[in-house]
Write an enzyme that holds these catalytic residues in place. Structure first.
Site, PDB file in Angstrom:
ATOM      1  N   ARG A 144     -10.257   0.161   8.527  1.00 42.42           N
ATOM      2  CA  ARG A 144      -9.652  -1.128   8.831  1.00 42.42           C
ATOM      3  C   ARG A 144     -10.639  -2.096   9.463  1.00 42.42           C
ATOM      4  NH1 ARG A 144      -4.030  -0.052   8.897  1.00 42.42           N
ATOM      5  NH2 ARG A 144      -2.841  -1.892   9.423  1.00 42.42           N
ATOM      6  N   ARG A 162      10.849  -1.132  11.326  1.00 48.76           N
ATOM      7  CA  ARG A 162       9.701  -0.822  12.180  1.00 48.76           C
ATOM      8  C   ARG A 162       9.591  -1.794  13.348  1.00 48.76           C
ATOM      9  NH1 ARG A 162       4.489   0.272   8.368  1.00 48.76           N
ATOM     10  NH2 ARG A 162       3.533  -1.093   9.933  1.00 48.76           N
ATOM     11  N   LYS A 222       0.846  -1.214   0.000  1.00 42.32           N
ATOM     12  CA  LYS A 222       0.000   0.000   0.000  1.00 42.32           C
ATOM     13  C   LYS A 222       0.875   1.255   0.000  1.00 42.32           C
ATOM     14  CE  LYS A 222      -2.085  -1.264   3.863  1.00 42.32           C
ATOM     15  NZ  LYS A 222      -1.422  -2.562   4.147  1.00 42.32           N
ATOM     16  N   ARG A 281      11.684  -5.213   5.352  1.00 47.21           N
ATOM     17  CA  ARG A 281      11.413  -3.799   5.045  1.00 47.21           C
ATOM     18  C   ARG A 281      12.329  -2.880   5.851  1.00 47.21           C
ATOM     19  NH1 ARG A 281       5.499  -1.604   5.605  1.00 47.21           N
ATOM     20  NH2 ARG A 281       5.630  -2.734   7.568  1.00 47.21           N
ATOM     21  N   ARG A 293      -0.710  -9.192  13.336  1.00 48.22           N
ATOM     22  CA  ARG A 293      -1.272  -8.222  12.377  1.00 48.22           C
ATOM     23  C   ARG A 293      -2.015  -8.952  11.246  1.00 48.22           C
ATOM     24  NH1 ARG A 293       4.036  -5.301  10.887  1.00 48.22           N
ATOM     25  NH2 ARG A 293       2.776  -4.237   9.315  1.00 48.22           N
TER      26      ARG A 293
HETATM   27  P1  AP5 Z   1       4.774  -1.621   1.997  1.00 46.26           P
HETATM   28  O1  AP5 Z   1       4.417  -0.866   0.774  1.00 46.26           O
HETATM   29  O2  AP5 Z   1       5.497  -0.914   3.074  1.00 46.26           O
HETATM   30  O3  AP5 Z   1       3.480  -2.404   2.550  1.00 46.26           O
HETATM   31  P2  AP5 Z   1       2.156  -1.861   3.241  1.00 46.26           P
HETATM   32  O4  AP5 Z   1       1.000  -2.503   2.540  1.00 46.26           O
HETATM   33  O5  AP5 Z   1       2.176  -0.378   3.322  1.00 46.26           O
HETATM   34  O6  AP5 Z   1       2.308  -2.571   4.647  1.00 46.26           O
HETATM   35  P3  AP5 Z   1       2.202  -1.993   6.130  1.00 46.26           P
HETATM   36  O7  AP5 Z   1       2.960  -2.942   7.001  1.00 46.26           O
HETATM   37  O8  AP5 Z   1       2.573  -0.555   6.185  1.00 46.26           O
HETATM   38  O9  AP5 Z   1       0.676  -2.171   6.372  1.00 46.26           O
HETATM   39  P4  AP5 Z   1      -0.048  -2.204   7.712  1.00 46.26           P
HETATM   40  O10 AP5 Z   1      -1.433  -2.049   7.222  1.00 46.26           O
HETATM   41  O11 AP5 Z   1       0.209  -3.381   8.555  1.00 46.26           O
HETATM   42  O12 AP5 Z   1       0.653  -1.007   8.532  1.00 46.26           O
HETATM   43  P5  AP5 Z   1       0.121   0.410   8.969  1.00 46.26           P
HETATM   44  O13 AP5 Z   1       1.283   1.308   9.026  1.00 46.26           O
HETATM   45  O14 AP5 Z   1      -1.072   0.810   8.177  1.00 46.26           O
HETATM   46  O15 AP5 Z   1       5.640  -2.886   1.536  1.00 46.26           O
HETATM   47  C1  AP5 Z   1       6.175  -3.782   2.483  1.00 46.26           C
HETATM   48  C2  AP5 Z   1       7.573  -4.254   2.036  1.00 46.26           C
HETATM   49  O16 AP5 Z   1       7.439  -5.026   0.862  1.00 46.26           O
HETATM   50  C3  AP5 Z   1       8.538  -3.096   1.698  1.00 46.26           C
HETATM   51  O17 AP5 Z   1       9.825  -3.434   2.135  1.00 46.26           O
HETATM   52  C4  AP5 Z   1       8.491  -3.025   0.166  1.00 46.26           C
HETATM   53  O18 AP5 Z   1       9.727  -2.589  -0.367  1.00 46.26           O
HETATM   54  C5  AP5 Z   1       8.217  -4.480  -0.203  1.00 46.26           C
HETATM   55  N1  AP5 Z   1       7.400  -4.608  -1.407  1.00 46.26           N
HETATM   56  C6  AP5 Z   1       6.370  -3.814  -1.814  1.00 46.26           C
HETATM   57  N2  AP5 Z   1       5.872  -4.237  -2.997  1.00 46.26           N
HETATM   58  C7  AP5 Z   1       6.610  -5.325  -3.334  1.00 46.26           C
HETATM   59  C8  AP5 Z   1       6.596  -6.220  -4.451  1.00 46.26           C
HETATM   60  N3  AP5 Z   1       5.720  -6.068  -5.441  1.00 46.26           N
HETATM   61  N4  AP5 Z   1       7.486  -7.237  -4.459  1.00 46.26           N
HETATM   62  C9  AP5 Z   1       8.381  -7.396  -3.447  1.00 46.26           C
HETATM   63  N5  AP5 Z   1       8.459  -6.582  -2.376  1.00 46.26           N
HETATM   64  C10 AP5 Z   1       7.574  -5.562  -2.315  1.00 46.26           C
HETATM   65  O19 AP5 Z   1      -0.412   0.121  10.455  1.00 46.26           O
HETATM   66  C11 AP5 Z   1       0.462  -0.205  11.503  1.00 46.26           C
HETATM   67  C12 AP5 Z   1      -0.307  -0.274  12.813  1.00 46.26           C
HETATM   68  O20 AP5 Z   1      -0.933   1.002  13.098  1.00 46.26           O
HETATM   69  C13 AP5 Z   1      -1.482  -1.263  12.841  1.00 46.26           C
HETATM   70  O21 AP5 Z   1      -1.051  -2.577  13.175  1.00 46.26           O
HETATM   71  C14 AP5 Z   1      -2.387  -0.646  13.918  1.00 46.26           C
HETATM   72  O22 AP5 Z   1      -1.900  -0.933  15.212  1.00 46.26           O
HETATM   73  C15 AP5 Z   1      -2.217   0.861  13.673  1.00 46.26           C
HETATM   74  N6  AP5 Z   1      -3.223   1.371  12.734  1.00 46.26           N
HETATM   75  C16 AP5 Z   1      -2.971   1.947  11.522  1.00 46.26           C
HETATM   76  N7  AP5 Z   1      -4.133   2.300  10.932  1.00 46.26           N
HETATM   77  C17 AP5 Z   1      -5.136   1.967  11.787  1.00 46.26           C
HETATM   78  C18 AP5 Z   1      -6.552   2.052  11.724  1.00 46.26           C
HETATM   79  N8  AP5 Z   1      -7.179   2.568  10.652  1.00 46.26           N
HETATM   80  N9  AP5 Z   1      -7.264   1.598  12.789  1.00 46.26           N
HETATM   81  C19 AP5 Z   1      -6.663   1.098  13.863  1.00 46.26           C
HETATM   82  N10 AP5 Z   1      -5.308   0.958  13.989  1.00 46.26           N
HETATM   83  C20 AP5 Z   1      -4.562   1.377  12.946  1.00 46.26           C
HETATM   84 MG    MG Z   2       2.272   1.026   4.922  1.00 47.70          MG
END
Ligand code: AP5
Ligand code: MG
Length: 213
Positions: A88, A160, A13, A127, A171
Site C-alpha cells: 500500500r 464496516r 478488489k 457496502r 482513505r
Molecule cells: P469491494 O470489492 O468491497 O471493494 P474493495 O476494493 O475491496 O474496497 P475496500 O474498501 O475493501 O478497500 P480498502 O483498500 O480501503 O480496504 P482494506 O480492507 O484493504 O467493493 C466495494 C463495494 O462496491 C461493494 O459493496 C461491492 O458490492 C460494490 N462493487 C464492487 N464492484 C462493483 C461494480 N463493478 N459496480 C458497482 N458496485 C460494485 O483496508 C482497510 C483498512 O485496513 C485500511 O484503511 C488500513 O487502515 C488497513 N490496512 C489494510 N491493508 C493495509 C496495508 N497493507 N498497510 C497498512 N494498512 C492497511
Molecule cells: Mg476489500
C-alpha cells in the site's frame, strides 16, 4: 501465479478476488480482512490496528509486512496467491520484493482496477458484508435477496466501521498520497495491468481474466 490487486478503496478488489479464487484456485490474501479478523478475536495486534483503521490511516508497515510474510509461506500458497490491499506504499512494495527474493518467488501481474473517485463513495457507503462468511453485497448494486441476510449462509450483514463518509474521504486521500505511487513503481517493473473498473462486476471480471491469460 502471484498477483497483486491494486486500486482505491471501493474499486472492487475484494469482489473480484472472490471470483478469481474460483477460476485460478489461488487464495486471496487481504491485509484488511486479516486485520479485521484480528480485531474480532480481540488480539493486541487487532486492537492496535483499529486505532489506525478507524481514522482511515495506514497501519504501521512492520505489522502488515509481518502478517504477509507469514501468510505467503502457508501450504495453500504453493500454487500462487492474490495480494489484496498489500502493498500500500513504496516501502511495503520494497519489503515485498525483498521477501520474495529470499523465497525465490516473484509477482507476475499487478492488476490495477481503475474507478473514478466520484463513484467510490457510493460504493463504500452502500457496502454490506456477511459477519459469518465474509461475502460482500451492495444495497443497490448487488443487494441480498432478503434485507440484512446473506444469500449464501443466512449470516447477518453488517456495515464496516470505516465505511462512513468522513473515514472514506481520509482513505481516498491516503490512497492518492501513499498508494498511487505504486502505479509508477510497478509500471517500471513492466508488471502493471490497468483494468477499467467501471461497469458490471461480470464485465470487470472478464477484463481481468483477459489480462491474466
Ligand atoms: P469491494 O470489492 O468491497 O471493494 P474493495 O476494493 O475491496 O474496497 P475496500 O474498501 O475493501 O478497500 P480498502 O483498500 O480501503 O480496504 P482494506 O480492507 O484493504 O467493493 C466495494 C463495494 O462496491 C461493494 O459493496 C461491492 O458490492 C460494490 N462493487 C464492487 N464492484 C462493483 C461494480 N463493478 N459496480 C458497482 N458496485 C460494485 O483496508 C482497510 C483498512 O485496513 C485500511 O484503511 C488500513 O487502515 C488497513 N490496512 C489494510 N491493508 C493495509 C496495508 N497493507 N498497510 C497498512 N494498512 C492497511
Ligand atoms: Mg476489500
Amino acid at each position: 501465479m502471484n498477483i497483486i490487486l491494486l486500486g482505491p478503496p471501493g474499486a472492487g478488489k475484494g469482489t473480484q478476488a472472490s471470483r478469481l479464487i474460483d477460476k485460478y484456485g489461488i487464495p486471496q490474501i487481504s491485509t484488511g480482512d486479516m486485520l479485521r479478523a484480528a480485531l474480532k478475536e480481540g488480539t493486541p495486534l487487532g486492537l492496535e490496528a483499529k486505532k489506525f483503521m478507524d481514522q482511515g490511516a495506514l497501519v504501521p508497515d512492520t505489522v502488515v509486512i509481518g502478517l504477509v510474510k507469514e501468510r505467503i509461506q502457508k501450504p495453500d500458497c504453493t500454487k500462487g496467491y492474490m495480494l489484496d490491499g498489500f502493498p500500500r506504499n513504496v516501502s511495503q512494495a520494497e519489503a515485498l520484493d525483498s521477501m520474495l527474493g529470499d523465497l525465490s518467488q516473484k509477482i507476475d501481474h499487478v492488476v490495477c482496477i481503475e474507478v473514478p473517485s466520484e463513484e467510490l463513495l457510493g460504493r463504500l457507503t452502500g457496502r454490506r458484508t456477511c459477519r459469518s462468511c465474509g461475502a460482500g453485497y451492495h444495497i443497490r448494486f448487488d443487494p441480498p435477496k432478503k434485507d440484512g441476510t446473506c444469500d449464501k449462509c443466512a449470516g447477518e450483514l453488517y456495515q464496516r466501521d470505516d465505511d462512513n463518509e468522513a473515514t472514506v474521504s481520509s482513505r481516498l486521500k491516503v490512497y492518492d498520497d501513499q498508494t498511487k505511487p505504486l502505479i509508477d513503481y510497478y509500471s517500471k517493473q513492466g508488471k502493471l495491468r490497468p483494468v477499467n473498473g467501471v461497469g458490471s462486476m461480470d464485465e470487470i471480471f472478464s477484463r481481468i481474466t483477459a489480462v491474466l491469460g
